[in-house]
Motif scaffolding. Structure first.
Motif, short mmCIF file in Angstrom:
data_model
loop_
_atom_site.label_atom_id
_atom_site.label_comp_id
_atom_site.label_asym_id
_atom_site.label_seq_id
_atom_site.Cartn_x
_atom_site.Cartn_y
_atom_site.Cartn_z
N THR A 18 0.83 -1.21 0.00
CA THR A 18 0.00 0.00 0.00
C THR A 18 0.86 1.25 0.00
O THR A 18 0.62 2.18 -0.79
CB THR A 18 -0.93 0.00 1.23
N LEU A 19 1.87 1.29 0.84
CA LEU A 19 2.72 2.47 0.93
C LEU A 19 3.48 2.73 -0.37
O LEU A 19 3.48 3.86 -0.88
CB LEU A 19 3.71 2.31 2.10
N ASP A 31 12.80 5.79 7.09
CA ASP A 31 12.06 6.35 8.23
C ASP A 31 10.55 6.21 8.02
O ASP A 31 9.82 5.91 8.97
CB ASP A 31 12.42 7.82 8.46
N ASP A 32 10.08 6.44 6.79
CA ASP A 32 8.66 6.26 6.49
C ASP A 32 8.25 4.81 6.72
O ASP A 32 7.19 4.53 7.28
CB ASP A 32 8.36 6.62 5.03
N LEU A 33 9.08 3.87 6.27
CA LEU A 33 8.77 2.46 6.47
C LEU A 33 8.68 2.13 7.95
O LEU A 33 7.74 1.46 8.39
CB LEU A 33 9.83 1.58 5.79
N SER A 43 14.96 -4.44 12.80
CA SER A 43 14.12 -5.56 12.38
C SER A 43 13.85 -5.50 10.88
O SER A 43 13.82 -6.54 10.21
CB SER A 43 12.79 -5.54 13.14
N LEU A 44 13.66 -4.31 10.37
CA LEU A 44 13.43 -4.13 8.94
C LEU A 44 14.62 -4.67 8.15
O LEU A 44 14.45 -5.47 7.22
CB LEU A 44 13.19 -2.66 8.62
N LYS A 51 15.62 -1.58 2.10
CA LYS A 51 14.39 -1.00 1.56
C LYS A 51 14.06 -1.68 0.23
O LYS A 51 12.92 -2.06 -0.03
CB LYS A 51 14.57 0.51 1.37
N ARG A 52 15.07 -1.86 -0.61
CA ARG A 52 14.86 -2.52 -1.90
C ARG A 52 14.39 -3.95 -1.71
O ARG A 52 13.53 -4.44 -2.44
CB ARG A 52 16.14 -2.49 -2.73
#
Length: 166
Positions: A18-19, A31-33, A43-44, A51-52
């Motif tokens: 969605t984002l 930061d948005d994620l 954790s991300l 991010k990719r």
């Protein structure tokens, strides 16, 4: 020993779809994620690598959850109008953004996009009994209709024009 994961990976991926659909890859920062997905930065990175990495997983989820059902529905399309209505009513947001934004600069995204669009072409060709070239033209027209944000009227008008061809 590390702490147990405090988030549902499936929910995070769906939220990332969605984002990225709303803001595109370049419009979303780490930061948005972190703030929108409720996942700690560490954790991300530990779960998705980058991010990719999360973007690729989100894109593949979008293809599985939104494009695959479209392919199944297209198998039952009886004419060009039905096929166009199916494509223009499908949620193809992240696919369209990937076509424009990431595919030109990311070979892996380009391959995913190319395979998805080819599958749509194949589904239309198979359902309507038309050539792949005509099916690709129908797919392109449907995607253009979506981008112009006039799916109902434009799809119906285009289908009427194409009806003798199919």
């Amino acid at each position: 020993m590390g702490r147990p994961r405090s988030f549902d990976e499936d929910e995070v991926v769906r939220a990332a779809v969605t984002l990225f659909s709303e803001r595109a890859y370049d419009g979303v920062s780490v930061d948005d994620l972190v703030s929108h997905l409720g996942v700690h930065r560490n954790s991300l990175y530990k779960t998705f690598g980058s991010k990719r990495g999360l973007y690729l997983i989100a894109l593949r989820r979008h293809l599985a959850d939104d494009v695959r059902p479209l392919l199944d529905a297209l198998a039952g399309a009886s004419d060009a109008a039905a096929a166009l209505r199916l494509v223009t009513s499908a949620d193809l947001g992240l696919l369209l953004i990937a076509v424009a934004e990431r595919a030109p600069v990311d070979e892996e995204v380009a391959a995913e996009v190319k395979a998805a669009l080819a599958a749509v072409d194949q589904a239309i060709a198979g359902a309507l009994g038309v050539s792949l070239d005509l099916a690709a033209a129908l797919t392109a027209a449907a995607l253009g209709i979506i981008l112009r944000r006039n799916p109902d009227n434009a799809a119906t008008a285009l289908a009427r024009c194409l009806d003798p061809l199919t």
